[in-house]
Scaffold this active site. Sequence first.
Site, mmCIF file in Angstrom:
data_model
loop_
_atom_site.group_PDB
_atom_site.id
_atom_site.type_symbol
_atom_site.label_atom_id
_atom_site.label_comp_id
_atom_site.label_asym_id
_atom_site.label_seq_id
_atom_site.Cartn_x
_atom_site.Cartn_y
_atom_site.Cartn_z
ATOM 1 N N GLU A 115 17.207 16.292 -60.849
ATOM 2 C CA GLU A 115 18.469 15.391 -60.805
ATOM 3 C C GLU A 115 18.836 15.174 -59.328
ATOM 4 O O GLU A 115 19.814 14.427 -59.139
ATOM 5 C CB GLU A 115 19.671 16.241 -61.517
ATOM 6 C CG GLU A 115 19.471 16.642 -62.986
ATOM 7 C CD GLU A 115 19.068 15.520 -63.745
ATOM 8 O OE1 GLU A 115 18.009 15.456 -64.375
ATOM 9 O OE2 GLU A 115 19.474 14.265 -63.743
ATOM 10 N N ARG A 157 4.631 -2.429 -41.988
ATOM 11 C CA ARG A 157 3.914 -3.601 -41.886
ATOM 12 C C ARG A 157 4.606 -4.499 -40.606
ATOM 13 O O ARG A 157 4.124 -5.699 -40.009
ATOM 14 C CB ARG A 157 3.830 -4.481 -43.231
ATOM 15 C CG ARG A 157 5.212 -4.945 -43.651
ATOM 16 C CD ARG A 157 5.082 -5.764 -44.888
ATOM 17 N NE ARG A 157 4.364 -7.100 -44.763
ATOM 18 C CZ ARG A 157 5.237 -7.945 -44.675
ATOM 19 N NH1 ARG A 157 6.517 -8.003 -44.329
ATOM 20 N NH2 ARG A 157 4.732 -9.118 -44.485
ATOM 21 N N ASP A 172 7.278 -14.196 -44.467
ATOM 22 C CA ASP A 172 7.159 -13.663 -45.855
ATOM 23 C C ASP A 172 8.566 -13.845 -46.433
ATOM 24 O O ASP A 172 9.643 -14.346 -45.884
ATOM 25 C CB ASP A 172 6.863 -12.337 -46.082
ATOM 26 C CG ASP A 172 7.748 -11.404 -45.190
ATOM 27 O OD1 ASP A 172 8.741 -11.904 -44.673
ATOM 28 O OD2 ASP A 172 7.388 -10.444 -44.976
HETATM 29 O O1 LIG Z 1 14.319 7.461 -58.759
HETATM 30 C C1 LIG Z 1 14.681 7.133 -57.593
HETATM 31 O O2 LIG Z 1 14.381 8.239 -56.504
HETATM 32 C C2 LIG Z 1 13.822 9.547 -56.999
HETATM 33 C C3 LIG Z 1 14.953 10.242 -57.398
HETATM 34 C C4 LIG Z 1 15.826 10.916 -56.723
HETATM 35 C C5 LIG Z 1 16.990 11.855 -57.024
HETATM 36 C C6 LIG Z 1 17.100 11.865 -57.940
HETATM 37 C C7 LIG Z 1 16.167 11.347 -59.033
HETATM 38 C C8 LIG Z 1 15.175 10.593 -58.653
HETATM 39 C C9 LIG Z 1 14.885 5.881 -57.168
HETATM 40 C C10 LIG Z 1 14.935 4.797 -58.101
HETATM 41 N N1 LIG Z 1 15.346 3.740 -57.156
HETATM 42 N N2 LIG Z 1 15.187 4.081 -55.907
HETATM 43 C C11 LIG Z 1 15.062 5.444 -55.709
#
Ligand SMILES: O=C(OCc1ccccc1)c1cn[nH]c1
Length: 242
Positions: A115, A157, A172
């Site tokens: 989490e 990049r 880009d």
């Molecule tokens: O799922 C993501 O990061 C992983 C993550 C970090 C903390 C708790 C749950 C999941 C994420 C989605 N958009 N940007 C990042």
Amino acid sequence: MRIDVLTIFPDYLTPVREALLGKAIERGRISVGVHDLRDWTHDVHRSVDDSPYGGGPGMVMKPDVWGEALDSVAADTSETPRLVVPTPAGVPFDQHTARRWAGEERLIFACGRYEGIDQRVIDDAARRMPVEEVSIGDYVLVGGEVAALTMIEAVVRLLPGVLGNPASAEQDSFSDGLLEGPSYTRPETWRGLSVPDVLRSGDHAAVRRWRRQQGLERTWLRRPELLDTLPPEELDEHDRAL
Ligand SMILES: O=C(OCc1ccccc1)c1cn[nH]c1
């Protein structure tokens, strides 16, 4: 630029050593350190998470392990690193941020799982270094590793000497605030589909106009909100007439 990644799945970061980024590492343009968070655990189970205060589903990553890991990785050099924490709850990552980070000496990516990471880790780190909680999109991944890879690629990049063809980094999508229009290459006709005549006309001014019109049209259709935030000088009276 030095990039460090803290993760419980170090193998997930192997692609960072591939191709484009691999060359940048070989050339000494960037150095990349991938660190296993469990190296900073002290219990036999090498545990990195625990139940959330206040209840609720899932587990939260422990502050003590993260604190020691960040202290150790940040202390490696005299430069103060910028800490990036990928999270769905973060500020949206975009090309502007990528360009800003391309000027940094050091970046550390803290890849959370479960989490997320105990908030005190971020609050404590912010006492010693700039910290940014950043999202790469409105969806939930299992961990921050893929987000870290994405952001690392977007940043690296842009570094001089990394891309074979620096001009493409300038032109880009988003460099002028618009989406890129369609691209074509040989053959001239393929499965009955031909390349737009203007692109074979040799009239460079017409090609520029056509590409800009295509970019505007595509932006209007796919990302109209980008037109609202366009700096006024980006849209000249000719565009407005389109
Ligand atoms: O799922 C993501 O990061 C992983 C993550 C970090 C903390 C708790 C749950 C999941 C994420 C989605 N958009 N940007 C990042």
